[in-house]
Design a protein around this motif. Structure first.
Motif, mmCIF file in Angstrom:
data_model
loop_
_atom_site.group_PDB
_atom_site.id
_atom_site.type_symbol
_atom_site.label_atom_id
_atom_site.label_comp_id
_atom_site.label_asym_id
_atom_site.label_seq_id
_atom_site.Cartn_x
_atom_site.Cartn_y
_atom_site.Cartn_z
ATOM 1 N N SER A 216 -35.368 15.099 4.963
ATOM 2 C CA SER A 216 -35.335 16.162 3.949
ATOM 3 C C SER A 216 -36.707 16.350 3.310
ATOM 4 C CB SER A 216 -34.302 15.827 2.867
ATOM 5 O OG SER A 216 -33.003 15.767 3.412
ATOM 6 N N THR A 217 -37.363 15.243 3.008
ATOM 7 C CA THR A 217 -38.677 15.295 2.362
ATOM 8 C C THR A 217 -39.722 15.914 3.278
ATOM 9 O OG1 THR A 217 -38.151 13.328 1.047
ATOM 10 C CG2 THR A 217 -40.478 13.917 1.258
ATOM 11 N N LEU A 218 -39.740 15.478 4.528
ATOM 12 C CA LEU A 218 -40.740 15.975 5.476
ATOM 13 C C LEU A 218 -40.531 17.459 5.770
ATOM 14 C CD1 LEU A 218 -40.862 12.982 8.000
ATOM 15 C CD2 LEU A 218 -42.611 13.618 6.332
ATOM 16 N N CYS A 219 -39.290 17.866 5.947
ATOM 17 C CA CYS A 219 -39.015 19.274 6.261
ATOM 18 C C CYS A 219 -39.319 20.170 5.062
ATOM 19 C CB CYS A 219 -37.570 19.447 6.710
ATOM 20 S SG CYS A 219 -37.231 18.743 8.344
ATOM 21 N N ALA A 220 -38.998 19.703 3.869
ATOM 22 C CA ALA A 220 -39.282 20.493 2.669
ATOM 23 C C ALA A 220 -40.781 20.705 2.491
ATOM 24 C CB ALA A 220 -38.702 19.797 1.439
ATOM 25 N N ALA A 221 -41.556 19.717 2.919
ATOM 26 C CA ALA A 221 -43.017 19.806 2.795
ATOM 27 C C ALA A 221 -43.653 20.527 3.982
ATOM 28 C CB ALA A 221 -43.607 18.404 2.669
ATOM 29 N N GLY A 222 -42.840 20.836 5.012
ATOM 30 C CA GLY A 222 -43.378 21.479 6.212
ATOM 31 C C GLY A 222 -44.354 20.580 6.951
ATOM 32 N N ALA A 223 -44.095 19.265 6.876
ATOM 33 C CA ALA A 223 -45.055 18.290 7.409
ATOM 34 C C ALA A 223 -44.977 18.107 8.920
ATOM 35 C CB ALA A 223 -44.834 16.942 6.718
ATOM 36 N N GLY A 224 -43.841 18.434 9.533
ATOM 37 C CA GLY A 224 -43.678 18.177 10.958
ATOM 38 C C GLY A 224 -43.459 16.695 11.218
ATOM 39 N N ALA A 225 -43.306 16.328 12.479
ATOM 40 C CA ALA A 225 -43.084 14.927 12.851
ATOM 41 C C ALA A 225 -44.388 14.144 12.740
ATOM 42 C CB ALA A 225 -42.550 14.832 14.273
ATOM 43 N N PRO A 226 -44.344 12.929 12.188
ATOM 44 C CA PRO A 226 -45.543 12.091 12.177
ATOM 45 C C PRO A 226 -46.048 11.880 13.607
ATOM 46 C CG PRO A 226 -43.839 11.146 10.783
ATOM 47 C CD PRO A 226 -43.202 12.273 11.543
ATOM 48 N N ARG A 227 -47.348 11.870 13.789
ATOM 49 C CA ARG A 227 -47.928 11.752 15.129
ATOM 50 C C ARG A 227 -47.438 10.494 15.851
ATOM 51 N NH1 ARG A 227 -54.334 11.318 15.453
ATOM 52 N NH2 ARG A 227 -53.810 9.286 14.565
ATOM 53 N N GLU A 228 -47.267 9.416 15.093
ATOM 54 C CA GLU A 228 -46.878 8.145 15.700
ATOM 55 C C GLU A 228 -45.531 8.247 16.411
ATOM 56 O OE1 GLU A 228 -46.362 3.405 14.508
ATOM 57 O OE2 GLU A 228 -46.742 4.904 12.945
ATOM 58 N N MET A 229 -44.622 9.066 15.910
ATOM 59 C CA MET A 229 -43.309 9.192 16.538
ATOM 60 C C MET A 229 -43.444 9.669 17.983
ATOM 61 S SD MET A 229 -40.879 10.775 13.512
ATOM 62 C CE MET A 229 -39.335 10.478 14.398
ATOM 63 N N ALA A 230 -44.206 10.751 18.181
ATOM 64 C CA ALA A 230 -44.395 11.285 19.539
ATOM 65 C C ALA A 230 -45.134 10.285 20.420
ATOM 66 C CB ALA A 230 -45.156 12.600 19.469
ATOM 67 N N GLU A 231 -46.082 9.547 19.836
ATOM 68 C CA GLU A 231 -46.872 8.588 20.611
ATOM 69 C C GLU A 231 -46.043 7.395 21.086
ATOM 70 O OE1 GLU A 231 -49.984 7.624 17.901
ATOM 71 O OE2 GLU A 231 -51.242 9.338 18.486
ATOM 72 N N LEU A 232 -44.963 7.090 20.390
ATOM 73 C CA LEU A 232 -44.162 5.908 20.728
ATOM 74 C C LEU A 232 -43.068 6.191 21.747
ATOM 75 C CD1 LEU A 232 -43.816 4.298 17.192
ATOM 76 C CD2 LEU A 232 -44.953 3.281 19.167
#
Length: 213
Positions: free
Chosen positions: A93-109
C-alpha cells in the motif's frame, strides 16, 4: 564454522541453520556436551546459544536434560503467513501510494532464486525468498515494521523449507507469483499486488496436512 566472531554467535548460527535445513529435526534432543564437541567450543557459549534459540522458539529448554528441537506446527505456519500478509500488505500500500514501483532488488533476486530451485538447495532458496520479500518491506520506509519483520526471519525460513520439501512441484507457481508481484508493483497496481500476495501466502492444504496441529 567461521572464526573471528564470538563463539556463542557461531554456535547459534550453526544450530539455527541446521534446524532450518532439517538436519536437526523437530523432536530431536540436543545435549550441551554433544553440541560442544560438534562445534569445538566450550559449553558456556552453547548454553548461551540455547537460550537465544529458546527465545526465538526454535527449541524448548529441558531442565538438567539440555534441549529439544521444536516441531513446526500447522498453527505456526498459518500464523507466520498471517503476520507476513499484514506487514507485506502494508508495504504494498505504501509503495503504490508513493508510485515507487518494485524495489530493484526484488527483480534482481528472481533469477538466483530460480537457479537455486534447480539445484534443490532449499536453504538457499528460502534465504533468497526472504530477501526478496524483505526488500519490499524495507523500501516502504517504516523501520519499526521492518524490525518486526526481521524477528520472523528464522521461523519464516524454516516454514519455507518445510513447505518446499513437502511440495517441490509448486515451485513453478511460486516463481510465477514472484514475477507477478514485481510486475504489479512496477505499475503501482495495489489491488493486483495484494491479490498476488494473498494467494502467495496462502497455506497449502497438502503442506498443512502433514504438520502436527
Amino acid at each position: 564454522m567461521g572464526e573471528g566472531r564470538p563463539a556463542r554467535e557461531r554456535v547459534y548460527e550453526w544450530l539455527r541453520d541446521a534446524i532450518i535445513k532439517g538436519t536437526l529435526d523437530g523432536g530431536q534432543f540436543l545435549d550441551e556436551q554433544w553440541v560442544s564437541g560438534e562445534t569445538g567450543v566450550s559449553r558456556t557459549p552453547v548454553r548461551e546459544a540455547f537460550h537465544r534459540l529458546h527465545a526465538e522458539r526454535f527449541i524448548t529448554l529441558l531442565p538438567r536434560k539440555g534441549a529439544q528441537v521444536r516441531t513446526v506446527t500447522a498453527r505456526e505456519l498459518e500464523e507466520v503467513y498471517q503476520s507476513r500478509r499484514l506487514i507485506e500488505g502494508h508495504a504494498i500500500s505504501t509503495l503504490c501510494a508513493a508510485g515507487a514501483g518494485a524495489p530493484r532488488e526484488m527483480a534482481e533476486l528472481v533469477g538466483p532464486m530460480e537457479e537455486a530451485e534447480q539445484a534443490q538447495d532449499w536453504f538457499q532458496v528460502s534465504s533468497l525468498d526472504r530477501s526478496f520479500h524483505r526488500s519490499m518491506v524495507a523500501a516502504a520506509g517504516n523501520t519499526v515494521l521492518t524490525e518486526l519483520y526481521d524477528t520472523l526471519r528464522s521461523r519464516q525460513q524454516r516454514v519455507a523449507v518445510r513447505a518446499m520439501r513437502a511440495r517441490p512441484e509448486r515451485l513453478s507457481v511460486i516463481d510465477a507469483e514472484h514475477r507477478a508481484l514485481v510486475a504489479a508493483l512496477d505499475v503501482n497496481d495495489e489491488a493486483e499486488a495484494v491479490r498476488v500476495l494473498t494467494e502467495h501466502l496462502k497455506p497449502v492444504p497438502e503442506v498443512v496436512s502433514v504438520l502436527p496441529g
